[in-house]
Scaffold this motif. Structure first.
Motif, PDB file in Angstrom:
ATOM      1  N   TYR A 169      -5.482  -0.706   5.355  1.00  0.00           N
ATOM      2  CA  TYR A 169      -4.492  -1.290   4.447  1.00  0.00           C
ATOM      3  C   TYR A 169      -5.187  -1.994   3.283  1.00  0.00           C
ATOM      4  CZ  TYR A 169      -0.501  -4.096   2.837  1.00  0.00           C
ATOM      5  OH  TYR A 169       0.488  -4.675   2.085  1.00  0.00           O
TER       6      TYR A 169
ATOM      7  N   SER B  47      -3.276   4.251  12.282  1.00  0.00           N
ATOM      8  CA  SER B  47      -3.204   3.322  13.405  1.00  0.00           C
ATOM      9  C   SER B  47      -4.085   3.834  14.525  1.00  0.00           C
ATOM     10  CB  SER B  47      -1.755   3.188  13.895  1.00  0.00           C
ATOM     11  OG  SER B  47      -1.213   4.441  14.247  1.00  0.00           O
TER      12      SER B  47
ATOM     13  N   ARG C  93       2.114  -3.342  10.899  1.00  0.00           N
ATOM     14  CA  ARG C  93       1.772  -4.441   9.981  1.00  0.00           C
ATOM     15  C   ARG C  93       2.985  -5.327   9.718  1.00  0.00           C
ATOM     16  NH1 ARG C  93      -2.125  -6.291   6.626  1.00  0.00           N
ATOM     17  NH2 ARG C  93      -3.520  -4.922   7.763  1.00  0.00           N
TER      18      ARG C  93
ATOM     19  N   TYR D  59       0.928   3.730   2.971  1.00  0.00           N
ATOM     20  CA  TYR D  59       1.646   3.293   4.167  1.00  0.00           C
ATOM     21  C   TYR D  59       3.132   3.606   4.046  1.00  0.00           C
ATOM     22  CZ  TYR D  59      -1.945   0.518   6.630  1.00  0.00           C
ATOM     23  OH  TYR D  59      -3.039   0.103   7.355  1.00  0.00           O
TER      24      TYR D  59
ATOM     25  N   ASP E 238       0.871  -1.168   0.000  1.00  0.00           N
ATOM     26  CA  ASP E 238       0.000   0.000   0.000  1.00  0.00           C
ATOM     27  C   ASP E 238       0.912   1.224   0.000  1.00  0.00           C
ATOM     28  OD1 ASP E 238      -1.674   2.181   0.665  1.00  0.00           O
ATOM     29  OD2 ASP E 238      -3.110   0.840   1.627  1.00  0.00           O
TER      30      ASP E 238
ATOM     31  N   ASP F  20      -3.368  -1.327  12.903  1.00  0.00           N
ATOM     32  CA  ASP F  20      -3.487  -0.397  11.780  1.00  0.00           C
ATOM     33  C   ASP F  20      -4.865  -0.569  11.160  1.00  0.00           C
ATOM     34  OD1 ASP F  20      -2.615  -3.039  10.706  1.00  0.00           O
ATOM     35  OD2 ASP F  20      -2.789  -1.990   8.795  1.00  0.00           O
TER      36      ASP F  20
ATOM     37  N   TYR G  37       5.416   6.239   6.296  1.00  0.00           N
ATOM     38  CA  TYR G  37       6.581   5.727   7.015  1.00  0.00           C
ATOM     39  C   TYR G  37       7.844   6.508   6.648  1.00  0.00           C
ATOM     40  CZ  TYR G  37      10.695   2.632   7.263  1.00  0.00           C
ATOM     41  OH  TYR G  37      11.955   2.121   7.447  1.00  0.00           O
TER      42      TYR G  37
ATOM     43  N   ASP H 223       3.563   3.299  14.124  1.00  0.00           N
ATOM     44  CA  ASP H 223       3.404   3.597  12.700  1.00  0.00           C
ATOM     45  C   ASP H 223       2.650   2.447  12.029  1.00  0.00           C
ATOM     46  OD1 ASP H 223       4.557   5.220  10.208  1.00  0.00           O
ATOM     47  OD2 ASP H 223       4.749   3.069   9.791  1.00  0.00           O
ATOM     48  N   PRO H 224       1.677   2.728  11.179  1.00  0.00           N
ATOM     49  CA  PRO H 224       0.894   1.634  10.583  1.00  0.00           C
ATOM     50  C   PRO H 224       1.735   0.643   9.788  1.00  0.00           C
ATOM     51  CG  PRO H 224       0.371   3.763   9.559  1.00  0.00           C
ATOM     52  CD  PRO H 224       1.154   4.046  10.779  1.00  0.00           C
ATOM     53  N   ALA H 225       2.782   1.131   9.106  1.00  0.00           N
ATOM     54  CA  ALA H 225       3.635   0.208   8.349  1.00  0.00           C
ATOM     55  C   ALA H 225       4.379  -0.735   9.286  1.00  0.00           C
ATOM     56  CB  ALA H 225       4.617   0.993   7.485  1.00  0.00           C
TER      57      ALA H 225
END
Length: 524
Positions: free
Chosen positions: A220, A230, A160, A129, A126, A217, A133, A155-157
């Motif tokens: 995605y 997140s 995940r 994301y 994605d 998160d 980051y 952090d969402p990345a």
């Protein structure tokens, strides 16, 4: 010599060394600029604050229902129609390589690569994301290490990549907990006993995983949810009191909900090992891979003490390293092998290889360079493991791992092409304009000065007399030095005379080709 300030001469040699270590390539004018700024001024310039770059945009994809051509996609909904995410990924990769090749004489982009190799993420497709980051890394590149760690933790990345998004009170996942201590902050010390690594224990991994429960998160590759990011789910958080091991003084961390991870990081960053660990990584990235007892005592320990005194602000520590007498010692110059991104980017920057006329063409060029660095075994956004690239941690080879039977021929292929026929990108061609390069040197009328200036530009160490004589022989083929001056003057008097121009260019192409084939060209 150690961390005390450098007090020697400030010449083009020291300026070029500083630039090789801090930017992705520098041309001759950049070297002169940094030389003229002086010792302290040059380092302040490299460490100055910069605005964030404009985000990547949709250059040519007409089928994205949410992003017209010319607008950014970084905050737009995910869409599977017509392979929308594919063009966004291409846009991001080309934009990233373009930022590495930008014209700013700043250490920031080298720090972005440093942090990507430190706080590794990968296997994500994605583009939003990935952009968020890398923007976090860029935003804190020279900021506060503790603050950056706090932001990366949720952090969402990262959530995940290291399964923090599935870390719940009923099924704790230990992946991020382990890497937070082993790879991101404390380092893994010598084994002191069963499950005890000196800096942390297996008991701590279990406890830290519980502290981090509840974060996930959202959005995605999700076509229903328009936004992404997140968030904290209180119902999935372990509300118990967690007790860390004797390595942390058996400290208890009470339930603090969504702020509990910050309390944990406060405990971790209270340990002296954190500053020592990150200072060793900075040293290996900017100076040399070998850290002996003297270097540890005279460079690493003072850096770590300063980092703690500055409450983990990075800029003062990087400044003292780049300002140190140790950094400018002769055996620290030219002792590193350029990583693939540095190698590829610096070729274009060194010789001012002209950009293409359109943004789309330049994106295609940047994408080609990105793909080439992947062939050289360094793919941004996709390091080989959570530990990063082996060249920065694998004993005893370290940087030598960049050169092997696959990568060396590829490295030489690109320099051979750029110094002779040029590289084709689509229906366009770009190469080193050798005549333009020498026009910007100190004295293009003198072959000896040309070779000396190209030495400064291309190679980290001064050439021997025999090497200079060999290079001059390649150009002059046994003729006296004044023959170059006469032939160059003939060309200048008749710049539209293709025969006169070709005669000069052919000589220069041989010179550039040979110099870029020298082993020293691989070094920084």
């Amino acid at each position: 010599m150690g961390i005390e300030p450098y007090s020697g001469d400030w010449t083009e040699i020291q300026a070029a060394h500083l630039l090789r270590r801090t930017v992705f390539g520098a041309n001759f004018n950049n070297i002169q600029f940094i030389t003229d700024l002086g010792f302290e001024g040059s380092i302040d310039w490299l460490l100055r604050d910069l605005d964030l770059p404009d985000p990547p945009v949709n250059l040519d994809f007409m089928a994205d229902p949410d992003v017209p051509v010319g607008e950014t996609w970084v905050d737009k909904p995910f869409n599977v129609i017509n392979l929308t995410n594919n063009y966004r990924l291409r846009s991001l990769l080309g934009w990233t390589m373009g930022e590495f090749r930008n014209d700013d004489i700043s250490i920031r982009e080298k720090m972005v690569l440093f942090w990507h190799n430190h706080f590794v993420i990968g296997d994500l497709n994605d583009a939003r994301y990935l952009y968020r980051y890398v923007t976090t890394l860029r935003n804190h590149a020279l900021g506060n290490f503790k603050t950056l760690t706090e932001e990366i933790t949720i952090d969402p990345a990262m959530l995940r990549y290291l399964n923090g998004n599935s870390n719940t009170k009923n099924a704790p996942n230990e992946n991020y907990a382990r890497e937070l201590m082993e790879l991101f902050t404390l380092g893994k010390g010598e084994l002191a006993g069963p499950g005890d690594y000196t800096t942390f224990t297996e008991e701590d991994v279990i406890a830290v995983a519980k502290i981090l429960t509840g974060w996930t998160d959202f959005g995605y590759n999700n076509i229903i949810q328009p936004s992404f990011g997140s968030n904290f789910r209180p119902q999935q958080h372990d509300n118990s009191t967690k007790v860390l091991s004797h390595r942390f003084g058996n400290v208890s961390i009470d339930n603090a909900g969504e702020n509990e991870y910050k309390n944990l990081l406060g405990v971790i960053f209270g340990r002296d090992e954190v500053a020592l660990f990150i200072c060793r990584k900075l040293y290996r990235y900017f100076v040399y891979y070998k850290i002996d007892e003297q270097t540890e005592a005279e460079v690493i320990v003072p850096m770590a003490e300063l980092l703690r005194e500055e409450n983990y602000e990075l800029k003062p520590v990087i400044k003292i390293l780049l300002s140190s007498s140790h950094f400018y010692e002769d055996d620290r110059i030219g002792c590193m092998i350029k990583n693939p991104i540095d190698y590829t980017s610096s070729i274009f920057t060194q010789f001012d290889i002209e950009a293409f006329e359109t943004p789309i063409a330049n994106q295609n060029l940047n994408l080609a360079l990105y793909q080439f660095t992947a062939l050289l075994q360094m793919q941004f956004f996709n390091p080989p493991s959570v530990a990063g690239w082996k060249a920065y941690y694998q004993e005893p080879s370290y940087y030598q791992l960049w050169i092997n039977s696959v990568t060396l021929p590829l490295r030489r292929l690109v320099t051979d092409l750029l110094s002779t026929t040029g590289v084709n990108i689509g229906d366009m061609n770009r190469g080193i304009e050798t005549l333009t390069v020498i026009e910007n040197l100190t004295n293009p009328y003198d072959i000896n000065t040309i070779i000396s200036d190209l030495n400064l530009l291309m190679l980290p160490k001064p050439l021997s007399t025999n090497q200079k004589d060999l290079l001059k022989e390649i150009v002059l083929q046994g003729l006296p030095d004044f023959e170059w001056t006469e032939e160059y003057n003939i060309y200048l008097a008749n710049p539209n005379d293709n025969m006169a121009k070709k005669a000069i260019e052919d000589k220069l192409k041989k010179l550039f080709l040979y110099m870029m084939r020298m082993p020293e060209y691989q070094l920084s």
